[in-house]
Each structure stands twice: as structure tokens, then as C-alpha cells.
Design a protein around this motif. Structure first.
Motif, PDB file in Angstrom:
ATOM      1  N   UNK A  12       0.797  -1.220   0.000  1.00 22.74           N
ATOM      2  CA  UNK A  12       0.000   0.000   0.000  1.00 22.74           C
ATOM      3  C   UNK A  12       0.824   1.261   0.000  1.00 22.74           C
ATOM      4  N   UNK A  13       0.249   2.298  -0.595  1.00 25.85           N
ATOM      5  CA  UNK A  13       0.825   3.643  -0.627  1.00 25.85           C
ATOM      6  C   UNK A  13       0.094   4.529   0.375  1.00 25.85           C
ATOM      7  N   UNK A  36       1.524 -10.904   3.694  1.00 26.71           N
ATOM      8  CA  UNK A  36       2.755 -10.168   3.973  1.00 26.71           C
ATOM      9  C   UNK A  36       2.495  -8.715   3.583  1.00 26.71           C
ATOM     10  N   UNK A  37       2.735  -7.790   4.503  1.00 23.38           N
ATOM     11  CA  UNK A  37       2.425  -6.380   4.278  1.00 23.38           C
ATOM     12  C   UNK A  37       3.674  -5.602   3.904  1.00 23.38           C
ATOM     13  N   UNK A  38       3.559  -4.830   2.820  1.00 23.63           N
ATOM     14  CA  UNK A  38       4.614  -3.919   2.393  1.00 23.63           C
ATOM     15  C   UNK A  38       4.025  -2.537   2.196  1.00 23.63           C
ATOM     16  N   UNK A  39       4.769  -1.526   2.574  1.00 28.35           N
ATOM     17  CA  UNK A  39       4.285  -0.145   2.512  1.00 28.35           C
ATOM     18  C   UNK A  39       5.319   0.769   1.893  1.00 28.35           C
ATOM     19  N   UNK A  40       4.853   1.815   1.221  1.00 36.12           N
ATOM     20  CA  UNK A  40       5.783   2.856   0.807  1.00 36.12           C
ATOM     21  C   UNK A  40       6.302   3.532   2.077  1.00 36.12           C
ATOM     22  N   UNK A  41       7.450   4.209   1.998  1.00 37.32           N
ATOM     23  CA  UNK A  41       7.961   4.868   3.212  1.00 37.32           C
ATOM     24  C   UNK A  41       6.969   5.842   3.854  1.00 37.32           C
ATOM     25  N   UNK A  42       6.229   6.581   3.045  1.00 34.08           N
ATOM     26  CA  UNK A  42       5.265   7.523   3.619  1.00 34.08           C
ATOM     27  C   UNK A  42       4.110   6.783   4.272  1.00 34.08           C
ATOM     28  N   UNK A  43       3.626   5.720   3.646  1.00 32.95           N
ATOM     29  CA  UNK A  43       2.550   4.927   4.263  1.00 32.95           C
ATOM     30  C   UNK A  43       3.032   4.332   5.580  1.00 32.95           C
ATOM     31  N   UNK A  78       5.820 -14.616  -3.011  1.00 33.03           N
ATOM     32  CA  UNK A  78       4.413 -14.281  -3.253  1.00 33.03           C
ATOM     33  C   UNK A  78       3.794 -15.191  -4.299  1.00 33.03           C
ATOM     34  N   UNK A  79       2.537 -15.560  -4.054  1.00 31.08           N
ATOM     35  CA  UNK A  79       1.729 -16.222  -5.076  1.00 31.08           C
ATOM     36  C   UNK A  79       0.931 -15.186  -5.861  1.00 31.08           C
ATOM     37  N   UNK A  80       0.517 -14.121  -5.188  1.00 32.00           N
ATOM     38  CA  UNK A  80      -0.246 -13.022  -5.785  1.00 32.00           C
ATOM     39  C   UNK A  80       0.158 -11.741  -5.065  1.00 32.00           C
ATOM     40  N   UNK A  81       0.175 -10.636  -5.817  1.00 35.24           N
ATOM     41  CA  UNK A  81       0.435  -9.321  -5.231  1.00 35.24           C
ATOM     42  C   UNK A  81      -0.811  -8.455  -5.425  1.00 35.24           C
ATOM     43  N   UNK A  82      -1.222  -7.793  -4.354  1.00 34.65           N
ATOM     44  CA  UNK A  82      -2.284  -6.788  -4.402  1.00 34.65           C
ATOM     45  C   UNK A  82      -1.675  -5.474  -3.926  1.00 34.65           C
ATOM     46  N   UNK A  83      -1.591  -4.505  -4.822  1.00 32.95           N
ATOM     47  CA  UNK A  83      -1.031  -3.196  -4.497  1.00 32.95           C
ATOM     48  C   UNK A  83      -2.185  -2.196  -4.458  1.00 32.95           C
ATOM     49  N   UNK A  89       1.791   8.781  -7.645  1.00 32.28           N
ATOM     50  CA  UNK A  89       3.240   8.634  -7.692  1.00 32.28           C
ATOM     51  C   UNK A  89       3.651   7.173  -7.859  1.00 32.28           C
ATOM     52  N   UNK A  90       3.053   6.283  -7.083  1.00 32.82           N
ATOM     53  CA  UNK A  90       3.424   4.868  -7.158  1.00 32.82           C
ATOM     54  C   UNK A  90       3.068   4.251  -8.503  1.00 32.82           C
TER      55      UNK A  90
END
Length: 183
Positions: A12-13, A36-43, A78-83, A89-90
Motif C-alpha cells: 500500500x501507498x 505479507x504487508x509492504x508499505x511505501x515509506x510515507x505509508x 508471493x503467489x499473488x500481489x495486491x497493491x 506517484x506509485x
């Protein structure tokens, strides 16, 4: 929790719907995903006080930065990515291959690795009028990314009148499920 459907990278952004990410994680887990959670630096900065709780919820560290050379990968493949939400910007950085942030780097590389990927922008109508957005959406679609934008996905709001609670997370999760079922 139901049987595991696979590994879902939920990225997420920094857009207002990111504040609902714990509920989205719970919904994905109820559908059997190992999230598994990944975030932009601002998020990550926006969710700063919640990061430890989100890591506990997922059972994985929350990533917002690249690992150092030689460090092992700490997340399963990952099997699937949901962004989602994906900001102006992203989306544009991703389409142009500008990988200065961890999540944009992973989704850009995911195209080359053939990881099924879905994204749902979260932009206001002023950004939506910028022709770069349509070009970026087209580029991502041409590379096999499912982009949930427009009818049936995210519809931009006028600037300053966002409705983060109306962000269609259910559509995004259903699309990730559909991609997983195809593999």
C-alpha cells in the motif's frame, strides 16, 4: 482461519484507505491467505504506531525498505500481489520502472517474474486528469497487471472530497482471489 490459499503480498501507498489495512488483512486471512504487508515509506510513517501490531497480525515483518546486500529475504515468495491503495506517484513510478521504493521495486520485478498482480489506484480527479496516469495504467495493463480503475474499480473523487471508507477493498480482494484461482 480457513486453509491457506497462498502467500498474498498486500502492498500500500500513502492514501487514506491505508488506515483500514488491518481490516483488509483480517478479511484476506479469513479467505485463507497468508498475508505479507509492504508499505511505501510515507505509508509506513502514517501507520508508524501500528506497525508492530500489523506485524503481529500477519506473522511477518512489515517491509517498507529494501534489504541490505547479502541479507536473506525475510518474506516467503508471493503467489499473488495486491497493491492498493496505489497513489499517482506509485502508479507512475511503477509504469516507468522507477524503483526507488521497496514496494514499487517488488511489483516492477513481479512483472518479470510472472507473479499475478492486481492494483487499485487511489487518486483524486485532478490527478486523474493528468495524462500520465492513463498512460501508466495502459502500460501496466499491457504488461499483464490487472488494474481496477474506472467502472468496476476505483472511481476518482474531486480533490478534498475523498471517501476512504468507500474504497472498494472487497473488489480488490476478489480480484486477487480470481488471479490466484487461475494459477
Amino acid at each position: 482461519m480457513t486453509s491457506t490459499s497462498g502467500i498474498l503480498y498486500l502492498f500500500g501507498s500513502a492514501a487514506p484507505p491505508i488506515f483500514d489495512i488491518a481490516k483488509v488483512i483480517e478479511d484476506a486471512q479469513a479467505d485463507g491467505w497468508d498475508v505479507c504487508l509492504g508499505l511505501t515509506p510515507t505509508a509506513a510513517r502514517w501507520l508508524g504506531e501500528s506497525l508492530h501490531g500489523l506485524a503481529a497480525l500477519t506473522g511477518h515483518p512489515v517491509r517498507s525498505e529494501y534489504k541490505l546486500p547479502g541479507e536473506p529475504d525475510i518474506l516467503p515468495k508471493a503467489d499473488v500481489i495486491l497493491f492498493a491503495p496505489a497513489t499517482f506517484n506509485s502508479i507512475n513510478s511503477w509504469a516507468l520502472g522507477l524503483t526507488s521504493t521497496f514496494v514499487v521495486g517488488v511489483v516492477a520485478e513481479g512483472i518479470g517474474k510472472g507473479i499475478p498482480t492486481v492494483t487499485m489506484p487511489c487518486v483524486n480527479a485532478a490527478y486523474a486528469r493528468h495524462r500520465r496516469l492513463d498512460r501508466s495504467v495502459t502500460e501496466l495493463c499491457e504488461q499483464g497487471v490487472t488494474v481496477l480503475y474506472g467502472e468496476g474499480g476505483f472511481m476518482p473523487n474531486p480533490p478534498g472530497s475523498g471517501k476512504p471508507k468507500a474504497y472498494p477493498w472487497d473488489v480488490a480482494l476478489a480480484s486477487a482471489r480470481k488471479l490466484a484461482d487461475r494459477t
